[in-house]
Design an enzyme around this catalytic site. Structure first.
Site, PDB file in Angstrom:
ATOM      1  N   GLY A 154     -10.467   1.090  13.604  1.00 42.14           N
ATOM      2  CA  GLY A 154     -10.928   2.468  13.708  1.00 42.14           C
ATOM      3  C   GLY A 154     -12.205   2.603  14.525  1.00 42.14           C
ATOM      4  N   ASP A 175     -12.164   9.857  21.073  1.00 36.70           N
ATOM      5  CA  ASP A 175     -12.435   8.435  21.299  1.00 36.70           C
ATOM      6  C   ASP A 175     -12.675   8.147  22.776  1.00 36.70           C
ATOM      7  OD1 ASP A 175     -11.900   8.410  18.657  1.00 36.70           O
ATOM      8  OD2 ASP A 175     -10.009   7.322  18.803  1.00 36.70           O
ATOM      9  N   TYR A 223      -1.011  10.228  10.625  1.00 32.20           N
ATOM     10  CA  TYR A 223      -1.895  10.973  11.538  1.00 32.20           C
ATOM     11  C   TYR A 223      -1.104  12.133  12.159  1.00 32.20           C
ATOM     12  CZ  TYR A 223      -5.210  11.697  15.416  1.00 32.20           C
ATOM     13  OH  TYR A 223      -6.113  12.226  16.304  1.00 32.20           O
ATOM     14  N   HIS A 249     -11.174  14.353  12.164  1.00 32.83           N
ATOM     15  CA  HIS A 249      -9.909  15.098  12.224  1.00 32.83           C
ATOM     16  C   HIS A 249     -10.160  16.548  12.642  1.00 32.83           C
ATOM     17  CE1 HIS A 249      -7.087  12.003  10.921  1.00 32.83           C
ATOM     18  NE2 HIS A 249      -8.098  11.530  10.218  1.00 32.83           N
ATOM     19  N   THR A 250     -11.174  16.736  13.437  1.00 28.29           N
ATOM     20  CA  THR A 250     -11.457  18.066  13.983  1.00 28.29           C
ATOM     21  C   THR A 250     -11.109  18.127  15.470  1.00 28.29           C
ATOM     22  OG1 THR A 250     -13.713  17.279  14.282  1.00 28.29           O
ATOM     23  CG2 THR A 250     -13.324  18.708  12.392  1.00 28.29           C
ATOM     24  N   ASP A 251     -11.076  16.971  16.161  1.00 28.00           N
ATOM     25  CA  ASP A 251     -10.945  17.019  17.636  1.00 28.00           C
ATOM     26  C   ASP A 251      -9.643  17.672  18.085  1.00 28.00           C
ATOM     27  OD1 ASP A 251      -9.395  14.749  16.972  1.00 28.00           O
ATOM     28  OD2 ASP A 251     -10.168  13.516  18.614  1.00 28.00           O
ATOM     29  N   SER A 308     -12.050   2.343  17.863  1.00 27.35           N
ATOM     30  CA  SER A 308     -11.536   2.719  19.190  1.00 27.35           C
ATOM     31  C   SER A 308     -11.348   1.558  20.151  1.00 27.35           C
ATOM     32  CB  SER A 308     -12.435   3.765  19.851  1.00 27.35           C
ATOM     33  OG  SER A 308     -12.325   4.954  19.172  1.00 27.35           O
ATOM     34  N   SER A 309     -10.785   0.472  19.644  1.00 26.24           N
ATOM     35  CA  SER A 309     -10.468  -0.622  20.566  1.00 26.24           C
ATOM     36  C   SER A 309      -9.459  -0.143  21.612  1.00 26.24           C
ATOM     37  CB  SER A 309      -9.942  -1.841  19.806  1.00 26.24           C
ATOM     38  OG  SER A 309      -8.863  -1.488  18.976  1.00 26.24           O
TER      39      SER A 309
HETATM   40  C1  GLA Z   1      -8.555   8.794  15.700  1.00 26.55           C
HETATM   41  C2  GLA Z   1      -8.137   9.599  16.926  1.00 26.55           C
HETATM   42  C3  GLA Z   1      -9.204  10.645  17.273  1.00 26.55           C
HETATM   43  C4  GLA Z   1      -9.590  11.486  16.057  1.00 26.55           C
HETATM   44  C5  GLA Z   1      -9.894  10.594  14.856  1.00 26.55           C
HETATM   45  C6  GLA Z   1     -10.108  11.390  13.590  1.00 26.55           C
HETATM   46  O1  GLA Z   1      -9.685   8.017  15.994  1.00 26.55           O
HETATM   47  O2  GLA Z   1      -7.927   8.752  18.024  1.00 26.55           O
HETATM   48  O3  GLA Z   1      -8.729  11.454  18.324  1.00 26.55           O
HETATM   49  O4  GLA Z   1      -8.603  12.416  15.759  1.00 26.55           O
HETATM   50  O5  GLA Z   1      -8.844   9.657  14.615  1.00 26.55           O
HETATM   51  O6  GLA Z   1     -11.263  12.145  13.699  1.00 26.55           O
END
Ligand code: GLA
Length: 389
Positions: free
Chosen positions: A127, A175, A225, A38-40, A129-130
């Site tokens: 989680g 991602d 989110y 949750h930093t991006d 990244s599919s």
């Molecule tokens: C999801 C989002 C990313 C990122 C993460 C948390 O994967 O797609 O962009 O924010 O959550 O770090």
């Protein structure tokens, strides 16, 4: 779980016929984030790596009139007329590829008619990244199909835009970036503000990376989110008149006192504290790995989870059970949630000779505490999205 390429070809010809005309194969990985969560979208640091499983795409040109899409993971033989712009289809998996093809169309690259077959050996909604994986495999293939010649960085940004604007999930860039720029046996040290990045060899010695899937059904992930994003933006708004910053990552640990001064809301203060401390932990984790200090890396992963649990509140009972019970088991160096949270997966570093016992024991405890069955993966770290010859 591993894809059988011959089987994929057979399925392609079963669906589309015309065996004389061979399709081209593309692959795009999933990703796991080691730390920097949750930093991006706050312009901060992340430290993900690409996995050796992900999404396959077999594709060939067919006429000029329609994009035909099938998947071995989702039902439906979808036909979308070739156009200069595409519209979202409610609740369809095809929005991921269509959103990307729409980004090409916006740049003036009209995709030819195609026959596409997707297959993912990455669990959906876990989680890992599919979504970014489907987007990026489409982007790399469409780049070739349109002879667009766009660089990977552009494909990454287009895929993120597709997810933000077409699919409607307001994600950051991590991602798509990890999936596009992944490198075998390396993690990526990415500054999400400048998009500068460096590869770091992932030498864990006689330790293993273990991913554990909570198999919790995703509920309100997207809305929660987006709520976290809005809370971070609000903190920036409140601090900026006193201490100008572009995003939350403009604040260092030494600025934590500004939160007490200018942020009256206790929840907002905790959200900001997570982002500020997580950026710090991520930089420390990167330098710990450089020094081969895996014990410190593990400790920072543990602290990251604690902060995501208490300050950012994106964990939940299932992730917390895996993490806090997992930490009690022998050989566990560090364990934390990975990705957006609220379900999905944990990532752990475990002594190689304790890995089997870790998985067996944690599976038992998790089932008895939550009634759910966890899945375990021992991933390899692979390369980014590409054509497979
Ligand atoms: C999801 C989002 C990313 C990122 C993460 C948390 O994967 O797609 O962009 O924010 O959550 O770090």
């Amino acid at each position: 779980m591993k894809a059988d390429i011959n089987f994929l070809h057979e399925e392609f010809f079963r669906i589309y016929g015309d065996r004389g005309n061979t399709p081209v194969l593309y692959f795009s990985p999933g990703r796991v984030n080691l730390i920097g969560e949750h930093t991006d979208y706050n312009g901060g640091y992340v430290f993900p790596c690409a996995l050796d499983f992900g999404t396959y795409l077999l594709v060939r040109k067919k006429g000029a009139s329609e994009l035909r899409m099938n998947s071995l993971n989702f039902p439906g033989d979808v036909r979308i007329p070739v156009s200069r712009s595409y519209a979202k289809i409610e609740k369809s998996w095809t929005n991921y590829p269509a959103g990307v093809i729409n980004e090409f169309a916006k740049l003036g690259f009209t995709s030819p008619g195609t026959e596409m077959l997707f297959y993912g050996d990455i669990p959906n909604g876990a989680g890992l990244s599919s979504s970014a994986s489907i987007e990026m495999v489409t982007a790399v293939a469409t780049n070739d199909l349109c002879n667009a010649g766009l660089p990977m960085m552009e494909l990454v940004k287009m895929s993120q835009r597709a997810e933000n604007m077409f699919v409607g999930m307001n994600c950051g860039i991590m991602d798509q970036f990890a999936v596009g720029f992944g490198k075998k046996d390396h993690a990526i040290n990415l500054n999400c503000d400048t998009l500068e990045y460096k590869y770091a060899p992932l030498n864990l010695g006689n330790r293993r990376l273990v991913i554990t899937n909570t198999n919790k059904r995703r509920g309100l992930t997207d809305s929660k989110y987006n709520e976290r994003r809005a809370q971070c933006d609000r903190v920036v708004e409140l601090i900026s008149p006193h201490h100008p910053i572009k995003n939350l990552s403009g604040l260092a640990i030494s600025d934590l006192c500004l939160l007490d001064k200018y942020i009256p809301d206790e929840v907002l203060r905790r959200r900001a504290r997570h982002v500020i401390t997580e950026n710090n932990r991520t930089l420390e984790a990167i330098s710990a790995l450089e020094k081969n200090d895996i014990v410190s890396l593990g400790k920072l992963m543990n602290e990251s989870h604690d902060s995501l649990c208490k300050d950012y509140e994106v964990t939940g009972a299932e992730l917390d059970t895996l993490v806090y019970e997992g930490r009690k088991l022998p050989g566990v160096i560090g364990t934390r949630m990975t990705g957006a949270g609220f379900g999905g997966c944990t990532v752990s570093i475990v002594e190689a000779d304790q890995t089997e016992a870790f998985m067996t024991k944690l599976a038992e405890i998790y089932h008895s505490k939550t009634g759910l069955v966890a899945d375990f993966y021992l991933p390899g770290i692979g390369d980014g999205a590409r054509k497979i010859d």
